[in-house]
Design a protein around this motif. Structure first.
Motif, PDB file in Angstrom:
ATOM      1  N   ALA A  94       0.829  -1.206   0.000  1.00  0.00           N
ATOM      2  CA  ALA A  94       0.000   0.000   0.000  1.00  0.00           C
ATOM      3  C   ALA A  94       0.864   1.257   0.000  1.00  0.00           C
ATOM      4  O   ALA A  94       0.531   2.271  -0.633  1.00  0.00           O
ATOM      5  CB  ALA A  94      -0.927  -0.003   1.212  1.00  0.00           C
ATOM      6  N   LEU A  95       2.006   1.177   0.687  1.00  0.00           N
ATOM      7  CA  LEU A  95       2.887   2.339   0.814  1.00  0.00           C
ATOM      8  C   LEU A  95       3.636   2.628  -0.479  1.00  0.00           C
ATOM      9  O   LEU A  95       3.758   3.788  -0.903  1.00  0.00           O
ATOM     10  CB  LEU A  95       3.889   2.083   1.948  1.00  0.00           C
ATOM     11  N   LYS A  96       4.109   1.570  -1.138  1.00  0.00           N
ATOM     12  CA  LYS A  96       4.982   1.741  -2.302  1.00  0.00           C
ATOM     13  C   LYS A  96       4.256   1.658  -3.639  1.00  0.00           C
ATOM     14  O   LYS A  96       4.750   2.188  -4.642  1.00  0.00           O
ATOM     15  CB  LYS A  96       6.095   0.687  -2.269  1.00  0.00           C
ATOM     16  N   GLN A  97       3.133   0.949  -3.683  1.00  0.00           N
ATOM     17  CA  GLN A  97       2.365   0.821  -4.925  1.00  0.00           C
ATOM     18  C   GLN A  97       3.252   0.335  -6.074  1.00  0.00           C
ATOM     19  O   GLN A  97       3.321   0.946  -7.146  1.00  0.00           O
ATOM     20  CB  GLN A  97       1.730   2.157  -5.292  1.00  0.00           C
ATOM     21  N   LEU A  98       3.925  -0.797  -5.859  1.00  0.00           N
ATOM     22  CA  LEU A  98       4.831  -1.346  -6.858  1.00  0.00           C
ATOM     23  C   LEU A  98       4.114  -2.377  -7.731  1.00  0.00           C
ATOM     24  O   LEU A  98       3.122  -2.981  -7.314  1.00  0.00           O
ATOM     25  CB  LEU A  98       6.052  -1.970  -6.168  1.00  0.00           C
ATOM     26  N   PRO A  99       4.613  -2.596  -8.949  1.00  0.00           N
ATOM     27  CA  PRO A  99       3.891  -3.444  -9.904  1.00  0.00           C
ATOM     28  C   PRO A  99       3.921  -4.941  -9.599  1.00  0.00           C
ATOM     29  O   PRO A  99       3.114  -5.689 -10.162  1.00  0.00           O
ATOM     30  CB  PRO A  99       4.608  -3.162 -11.230  1.00  0.00           C
ATOM     31  N   GLU A 100       4.834  -5.394  -8.740  1.00  0.00           N
ATOM     32  CA  GLU A 100       4.953  -6.829  -8.507  1.00  0.00           C
ATOM     33  C   GLU A 100       5.427  -7.106  -7.091  1.00  0.00           C
ATOM     34  O   GLU A 100       6.226  -6.349  -6.530  1.00  0.00           O
ATOM     35  CB  GLU A 100       5.949  -7.446  -9.504  1.00  0.00           C
ATOM     36  N   THR A 101       4.942  -8.203  -6.499  1.00  0.00           N
ATOM     37  CA  THR A 101       5.374  -8.628  -5.169  1.00  0.00           C
ATOM     38  C   THR A 101       5.840 -10.079  -5.229  1.00  0.00           C
ATOM     39  O   THR A 101       5.102 -10.949  -5.686  1.00  0.00           O
ATOM     40  CB  THR A 101       4.230  -8.505  -4.143  1.00  0.00           C
ATOM     41  N   ILE A 102       7.075 -10.299  -4.754  1.00  0.00           N
ATOM     42  CA  ILE A 102       7.637 -11.651  -4.707  1.00  0.00           C
ATOM     43  C   ILE A 102       7.863 -12.026  -3.253  1.00  0.00           C
ATOM     44  O   ILE A 102       8.461 -11.262  -2.484  1.00  0.00           O
ATOM     45  CB  ILE A 102       8.972 -11.739  -5.472  1.00  0.00           C
ATOM     46  N   LEU A 103       7.391 -13.203  -2.870  1.00  0.00           N
ATOM     47  CA  LEU A 103       7.586 -13.711  -1.515  1.00  0.00           C
ATOM     48  C   LEU A 103       8.664 -14.786  -1.541  1.00  0.00           C
ATOM     49  O   LEU A 103       8.607 -15.714  -2.358  1.00  0.00           O
ATOM     50  CB  LEU A 103       6.284 -14.293  -0.963  1.00  0.00           C
ATOM     51  N   PHE A 104       9.650 -14.659  -0.649  1.00  0.00           N
ATOM     52  CA  PHE A 104      10.756 -15.609  -0.549  1.00  0.00           C
ATOM     53  C   PHE A 104      10.793 -16.169   0.871  1.00  0.00           C
ATOM     54  O   PHE A 104      10.822 -15.408   1.841  1.00  0.00           O
ATOM     55  CB  PHE A 104      12.083 -14.909  -0.867  1.00  0.00           C
ATOM     56  N   GLY A 105      10.793 -17.488   0.998  1.00  0.00           N
ATOM     57  CA  GLY A 105      10.885 -18.108   2.314  1.00  0.00           C
ATOM     58  C   GLY A 105      11.947 -19.180   2.338  1.00  0.00           C
ATOM     59  O   GLY A 105      11.999 -20.035   1.451  1.00  0.00           O
ATOM     60  N   HIS A 106      12.812 -19.123   3.348  1.00  0.00           N
ATOM     61  CA  HIS A 106      13.850 -20.141   3.514  1.00  0.00           C
ATOM     62  C   HIS A 106      13.516 -21.051   4.690  1.00  0.00           C
ATOM     63  O   HIS A 106      13.163 -20.577   5.771  1.00  0.00           O
ATOM     64  CB  HIS A 106      15.213 -19.491   3.755  1.00  0.00           C
ATOM     65  N   SER A 107      13.619 -22.365   4.494  1.00  0.00           N
ATOM     66  CA  SER A 107      13.462 -23.361   5.551  1.00  0.00           C
ATOM     67  C   SER A 107      12.114 -23.173   6.261  1.00  0.00           C
ATOM     68  O   SER A 107      11.074 -23.264   5.641  1.00  0.00           O
ATOM     69  CB  SER A 107      14.648 -23.271   6.514  1.00  0.00           C
TER      70      SER A 107
END
Length: 297
Positions: A94-107
């Motif tokens: 909501a703050l940045k209004q960027l075109p794409e969001t990627i979620l990265f999770g380790h272990s």
């Protein structure tokens, strides 16, 4: 950031020069913290991403702000890990209004990410699961045991028994190992950094193990995997010598389960000779390259 239940969560932010091309959020694993991902975050910044990473409850600076290291809470710990990630991602989107969001999770962060995908896949554009693992019958036994320990020894008591049962087999997977943490990676310098980090390698509580094993049992149910939107691109990356992913077999199993659930774009990539923390190996630049290549498809 203050979560809806009043819990304070420590968040790191990395902003590239110029306008970001997307938001990349990092979730760390068990018994570590987001500060160990700063070099990776810098590499992502160079690609043009605005990067955030937070310390889970019971970990790192979040634990310092709120209380006990290694304790997620007295109840619904795994649920709160997922909700924290959702609140943080929603806030910065909501703050940045960027075109794409990627979620990265380790272990363990990948377990949280998998549950996030099942509940909130419409709020991310892509997901990377690093060093993830499949559920086995041992996790059910571990859940029953850890819940019994909560009853008879206390929820907030560190559980050396569960810790030994959970990680003992991992340490034994490396022949002629120098330390009990050599299963993390082949880079001795990084293993030493982990050993000497006061926020790493702690013994979690009975309730922590109950929460995480409960989460593992939940995310591997077919009906839960079916909830993920079918057009979400997913990248699973792991080392061929990672005991958490059963040396790749467990990673392919998860990829197949997602494919069988109808996901249209699931990629599995194994790095030869690497162990659990592929982002800490000596040739980690190869891992960075593979991630960048997938992001730039």
């Amino acid at each position: 950031m203050t979560m809806e239940d009043g819990h304070q969560v420590y968040v790191r932010m990395f902003h590239p020069i110029g306008k970001p091309i997307g938001h990349f959020h990092i979730m760390h694993g068990m018994a570590e913290h987001s500060g160990r991902y700063i070099e990776f975050a810098h590499a992502l910044m160079e690609l043009g991403y605005f990067v955030t990473a937070h310390d889970h409850r019971g970990h790192g600076e979040t634990a310092r702000l709120n209380g006990q290291l290694g304790h997620l809470g007295d109840e619904k710990g795994f649920y709160r890990l997922v909700e924290d990630a959702f609140e943080i991602i929603q806030h910065y989107n909501a703050l940045k209004q960027l075109p794409e969001t990627i979620l990265f999770g380790h272990s363990m962060g990948s377990f949280v990410a998998r549950r996030f995908m099942q509940l909130y896949s419409g709020h991310i554009d892509r997901c990377i699961l690093c060093g993830t693992g499949a559920t086995t019958a041992l996790h059910l036994l571990g859940n029953l045991l850890s819940r019994s320990l909560c009853t008879f020894r206390g929820k907030d008591m560190p559980s050396q028994l569960m810790n030994d049962l959970s990680f003992g087999s991992f340490s034994r997977s490396v022949l002629n190992s120098r330390t009990i943490y050599d299963w993390l990676c082949t880079n001795d310098e990084e293993v030493e950094k982990y050993i000497n980090d006061p926020y790493c390698g702690f013994v979690p509580t009975n309730q922590y193990f109950a929460d995480v094993t409960e989460g593992l049992l939940l995310i591997n149910k077919k009906e839960e995997i079916q909830r993920i939107r079918k057009d979400l691109p997913v990248l699973l990356i792991s080392g061929t010598e990672d005991p958490v992913g059963l040396n790749g077999a467990g990673v392919f199993k998860i990829g197949k389960e997602m494919h069988d659930a109808g996901l249209e774009d699931v990629v599995v990539y194994l790095f030869e000779g690497m162990r659990h923390e592929i982002l800490k190996e000596k040739n980690k630049e190869h891992v960075y390259h593979v991630i960048a290549r997938w992001l730039n498809r």
